[in-house]
Structures are given as C-alpha cells and as structure tokens.
Design an enzyme around this catalytic site. Sequence first.
Site, PDB file in Angstrom:
ATOM      1  N   ASP A  90       0.859  -1.180   0.000  1.00  0.00           N
ATOM      2  CA  ASP A  90       0.000   0.000   0.000  1.00  0.00           C
ATOM      3  C   ASP A  90       0.899   1.235   0.000  1.00  0.00           C
ATOM      4  OD1 ASP A  90      -2.049  -1.807   0.351  1.00  0.00           O
ATOM      5  OD2 ASP A  90      -2.904  -0.829   2.115  1.00  0.00           O
ATOM      6  N   HIS A 147       4.602  -7.495  -0.133  1.00  0.00           N
ATOM      7  CA  HIS A 147       4.210  -8.773  -0.728  1.00  0.00           C
ATOM      8  C   HIS A 147       4.855  -8.963  -2.099  1.00  0.00           C
ATOM      9  CE1 HIS A 147       0.822  -9.701   2.163  1.00  0.00           C
ATOM     10  NE2 HIS A 147       1.120  -8.447   2.470  1.00  0.00           N
ATOM     11  N   SER A 252       8.825   2.873   5.053  1.00  0.00           N
ATOM     12  CA  SER A 252       9.593   3.650   4.104  1.00  0.00           C
ATOM     13  C   SER A 252       9.179   3.349   2.679  1.00  0.00           C
ATOM     14  CB  SER A 252      11.087   3.420   4.297  1.00  0.00           C
ATOM     15  OG  SER A 252      11.824   4.166   3.366  1.00  0.00           O
TER      16      SER A 252
END
Length: 286
Positions: A90, A147, A252
Amino acid sequence: MKERLFIISQYLLPHHLLSRLAGCIAECRVRWFKNAFTTWFAKRYQVDMSQALVEDVTAYEHFNAFFTRALKDGARPLDQTPGAILSPADGAISQLGPIEHGRIFQAKGHSFSVLELLGGDAANAAPFMGGEFATVYLSPKDYHRVHMPLAGTLREMVYIPGRIFSVNQTTAENVPELFARNERVACIFDTERGPMAVVLVGAMIVASIETVWAGLVTPPKRELKTFRYDEAARAPIHLEKGAELGRFKLGSTAIVLFGPDQVKWVEELKAGSPVQMGQALAQSNA
C-alpha cells in the site's frame, strides 16, 4: 528557508541513534504508554483500522505489532488478470519507468545507480540494465507489509548498510541518490519474467526491516552482507504471487526492478498515484 533547514538537519542528526530510540519506544509494553502512543498515532495519521484483523488499537502488545498489523481476509484481493504484476505494498507511486544508462529516476534533477542500490555487485545489477522500475512510498497510515508482485524463488538477499535519511518528497528532491544511500535490504528472485528485485529501503525512525525467511535483517556489525539461497545446502525458498515477503517496523519505501522487455506499466499510473497491495502495477509482456 524552512525546507533548507530541514535538509540541513537531515545531515546533522544522529540517524542510527534516533532509530534505536524509536525502536525501544515501538517495542515498549507498558500498557498506559503504548496505548496512549498508539491511539495518538492512529488519530494523527488517520489510520483506517476497519480493515485490520484486530481493529482495537489498544489490543496490540506494543506499537510495532500495531504498525505491522495484519489485515482481514479479502481486504486486499489480488488482481486476477493473467500476467498482472502486483503492487508490493500500500502507498503511493513515487516514480516508475525505464532504467536508463543504469540509473533510476528519483526526482527532478536526481537519479541513482542500480549498481549502488543493489550493493555494488555488478552481476546482480546487470540483468536490470535497460529494464523497468517502480518505487512505492509507504506513508505512516499505510499497511506496512510487503508482498510478492510475482511468484518467485529467492536467489539472494543483500543487506546494505547506510544512512537513514527521512524519505518524503522534500528529501527525494534534495538528497542526491537518497535510496542508494539509505540502509536497505535487496531481495533478488528468479521468476517467469526473469530476475526480479524487491528492495526494502529504510528511513529515519525505521527501527528494522524483516523478511519472512530470515526475520530481523540487521547484522551485528553494520557492514554489507550477502545471503545466498541458490546453494545446495539451503532449501529453496519459493513465494507465491501476493505472498508476504517482509515488513517495515516503521515504514519507508519498496522498489521493484525487472529486466528489459519484461513488463509494461499500467498507463494510468504516474508519480503520486495511490496504490494498494494486490492491484496491478504492470502487465507481463508477451
């Protein structure tokens, strides 16, 4: 003037000391403190807990558990389009596009070397020359697990020590080679689209980076260290598309690299575009 002072402070502050202190605070289990801090953080950054597996911010044992929280099943469906390359996290697109002359675009007037990003090993960098990159910035409110964009078998992991500058638009525009100077972990996979690199870049107050196969990746001595996984003595580590790769304990940036003529980025995506883990970033070239 304010921006200039901020950049100067980035060079003067004791990065690693601040990150160690942040790590101590983030692991604190004193109930009243961790509850107050986590509640404040969730409100300050407008963290959406409705998709979290555990929605109550005070139910986590410490701040890091809250920060690396799991999501409910189905919260991040994977794009099922054949050949889709998924967003690893995200966040928002910082930049994406071609790797030109061995360099990755950072911001206006700034770029950085693929060779340096991957720790200086020419053999690791060579397959990505003339390839493609995408840089995804994770803000404090985001889901902070990373992921797999594509199924792959881990070949090598490289821990690269460095500074820990803050990562944001201001530093991207003012700190040369920001992502190749910050502490980072480069993971190189063999995939159906050839070599793929996923680089987890630390930042100021990022207490640690973890991977699912090695746990905390911070060698006792902050020196470059390479871990090979394609040797006969090690069992192969294969991760499916969309599987968790690692996580930031305070967040980050994740950078994904592919070789030439392997992927085509989704046309609508550009710098600043919001993305979610599991949505398509690119399509495999035929």
